[in-house]
Design an enzyme around this catalytic site. Sequence first.
Site, PDB file in Angstrom:
ATOM      1  N   HIS A 137       0.859  -1.015  -0.085  1.00 14.52           N
ATOM      2  CA  HIS A 137       0.062  -0.002  -0.020  1.00 14.52           C
ATOM      3  C   HIS A 137       0.827   1.237  -0.012  1.00 14.52           C
ATOM      4  CE1 HIS A 137       0.996  -0.311   4.326  1.00 14.52           C
ATOM      5  NE2 HIS A 137       0.524   1.069   4.150  1.00 14.52           N
TER       6      HIS A 137
HETATM    7  C1  UD1 Z   1      -2.597   4.759   6.110  1.00 16.79           C
HETATM    8  C2  UD1 Z   1      -1.234   5.404   6.788  1.00 16.79           C
HETATM    9  C3  UD1 Z   1      -0.192   4.212   6.750  1.00 16.79           C
HETATM   10  C4  UD1 Z   1      -0.679   2.829   7.336  1.00 16.79           C
HETATM   11  C5  UD1 Z   1      -2.168   2.506   6.347  1.00 16.79           C
HETATM   12  C6  UD1 Z   1      -2.680   1.357   6.754  1.00 16.79           C
HETATM   13  C7  UD1 Z   1      -0.705   7.698   6.856  1.00 16.79           C
HETATM   14  C8  UD1 Z   1       0.017   8.650   6.275  1.00 16.79           C
HETATM   15  N1  UD1 Z   1      -0.764   6.474   6.259  1.00 16.79           N
HETATM   16  O1  UD1 Z   1      -2.260   4.958   4.815  1.00 16.79           O
HETATM   17  O2  UD1 Z   1       0.754   4.437   7.584  1.00 16.79           O
HETATM   18  O3  UD1 Z   1       0.294   1.990   7.093  1.00 16.79           O
HETATM   19  O4  UD1 Z   1      -2.997   3.805   6.646  1.00 16.79           O
HETATM   20  O5  UD1 Z   1      -3.920   1.012   6.031  1.00 16.79           O
HETATM   21  O6  UD1 Z   1      -1.547   8.171   7.698  1.00 16.79           O
HETATM   22  N2  UD1 Z   1      -9.467   4.558   1.849  1.00 16.79           N
HETATM   23  C9  UD1 Z   1     -10.806   3.999   1.483  1.00 16.79           C
HETATM   24  N3  UD1 Z   1     -11.380   3.741   2.744  1.00 16.79           N
HETATM   25  C10 UD1 Z   1     -10.674   4.033   3.978  1.00 16.79           C
HETATM   26  C11 UD1 Z   1      -9.626   4.403   4.159  1.00 16.79           C
HETATM   27  C12 UD1 Z   1      -8.877   5.023   3.033  1.00 16.79           C
HETATM   28  O7  UD1 Z   1     -11.383   3.756   0.658  1.00 16.79           O
HETATM   29  O8  UD1 Z   1     -11.325   3.420   5.056  1.00 16.79           O
HETATM   30  C13 UD1 Z   1      -8.956   5.057   0.609  1.00 16.79           C
HETATM   31  C14 UD1 Z   1      -9.133   6.455  -0.113  1.00 16.79           C
HETATM   32  O9  UD1 Z   1      -9.105   6.669  -1.325  1.00 16.79           O
HETATM   33  C15 UD1 Z   1      -7.758   7.084   0.543  1.00 16.79           C
HETATM   34  C16 UD1 Z   1      -6.718   6.072   0.413  1.00 16.79           C
HETATM   35  O10 UD1 Z   1      -7.527   4.897   0.797  1.00 16.79           O
HETATM   36  O11 UD1 Z   1      -7.437   8.555  -0.144  1.00 16.79           O
HETATM   37  C17 UD1 Z   1      -5.775   6.329   1.301  1.00 16.79           C
HETATM   38  O12 UD1 Z   1      -5.994   6.437   2.685  1.00 16.79           O
HETATM   39  P1  UD1 Z   1      -5.148   7.116   3.748  1.00 16.79           P
HETATM   40  O13 UD1 Z   1      -5.672   7.105   5.033  1.00 16.79           O
HETATM   41  O14 UD1 Z   1      -5.017   8.617   3.239  1.00 16.79           O
HETATM   42  O15 UD1 Z   1      -3.776   6.475   3.695  1.00 16.79           O
HETATM   43  P2  UD1 Z   1      -3.392   4.886   3.601  1.00 16.79           P
HETATM   44  O16 UD1 Z   1      -2.703   4.594   2.244  1.00 16.79           O
HETATM   45  O17 UD1 Z   1      -4.620   4.094   4.170  1.00 16.79           O
END
Ligand code: UD1
Length: 379
Positions: free
Chosen positions: A211
């Site tokens: 990821h």
């Molecule tokens: C975040 C953490 C990372 C952790 C990871 C575990 C930061 C900077 N990164 O990354 O350290 O290892 O979580 O998963 O905080 N999305 C969904 N549903 C959700 C959450 C996210 O669809 O419930 C999608 C959205 O399109 C979002 C993308 O995933 O924009 C990224 O989510 P985000 O929380 O920004 O970062 P992660 O890549 O999940």
Amino acid sequence: MSALVDIIAGARPNFMKIAPIIRALQERKAHGSVLDWRLVHTGQHYDPRMSGDFFKQLGIPEPDVNLEVGSGSHAGQTAAIMVAYEKLLLERESDLCLVVGDVTSTMACSITAQKLHIPVAHVEGGLRSGDWTMPEEINRLVTDSVTDWFFTTSRNAGEILRCSGVGEERIFFVGNTMIDTLLANLERIRPPAFVEEQGIDNGEYLVLTLHRPANVDEPANLARLLGEVARGSEGKPVVFPVHPRTRQVCEQIGELPDNLILEEPQPYLEFIWLVRNALGVITDSGGITEEATVMGIPCMTLRNTTERPETVEIGTNELLGTDPERIAPALKRLLSGSWKKGEIPEMWDGKTGERIAATLEDLASSGRLSRNEVRSGRN
Ligand code: UD1
């Protein structure tokens, strides 16, 4: 006099880290502890598969407050969390803000609390990868720069903090709360339904998780990486629970190799079952390298650096870097059974939550959570 601790959780890897701390605080409360807590979910992760499922499986109580910030750019998400948490603190302030790990919620809440002169405790403080292109590294640096009390998972993390000028009295080497959760749940783990449905043999498959933006955001790069994993796995099934961020890019790639089994993100008990019964794990996560180490499962990390060096020096983890060419030769070693065995790092014994609760209680009952005391105690 009681002390109110805000426990902050926002994203998936936070939930297994807070569960043992809450359990330890509950037990102490039942015996008359001065510590009270308020569980604050920022809403950074909101899909049931990324959040709610973990609360249910790990018996974490419903959050007292959900800030419901949702997804956004880094700056947008940080700002939204800060504004919402500040509002909460202005309505009812707490005596301590306890943050865990290195996600955006960790950093945003620690800054907000400290600006309102509320002390901050950081569980998993002192970790450094040295890679400033990773958002988590910035989150670690900023969080630690405004933290009063550090709970560390390794002696190395304590050393990093000391070298940056943190006084010994502010560092508590307590172990790893993620491992508390692992050890407390090993007897409950269970296979996901697709294992039987797809005829995947126990112990005859690999697990893959990806990821990190550096690995997944560019479709051509992700396609090459997946191709190399498939090529190196000698036809064995590769179970790939796909993070929502990675799913969006996979959809742009088109056809994927046959032995890759794409699944939804797994709940905790099913995911740990998959790792425990696998030939090995290929990942770019940090937490999984710790879990694989404790379970003695071979682990290869598709990153150039790690903030968790003990998983490489003591555990079963090896850093492969991000060049896909390195995957197939490493898989060959793994599948021939010649991967290193590894040992369990010091204090990763399942009792960290209790050590943290005991320390917090000490700080509260000796008046050291009081703000003036914390400020004058700094060097
Ligand atoms: C975040 C953490 C990372 C952790 C990871 C575990 C930061 C900077 N990164 O990354 O350290 O290892 O979580 O998963 O905080 N999305 C969904 N549903 C959700 C959450 C996210 O669809 O419930 C999608 C959205 O399109 C979002 C993308 O995933 O924009 C990224 O989510 P985000 O929380 O920004 O970062 P992660 O890549 O999940």
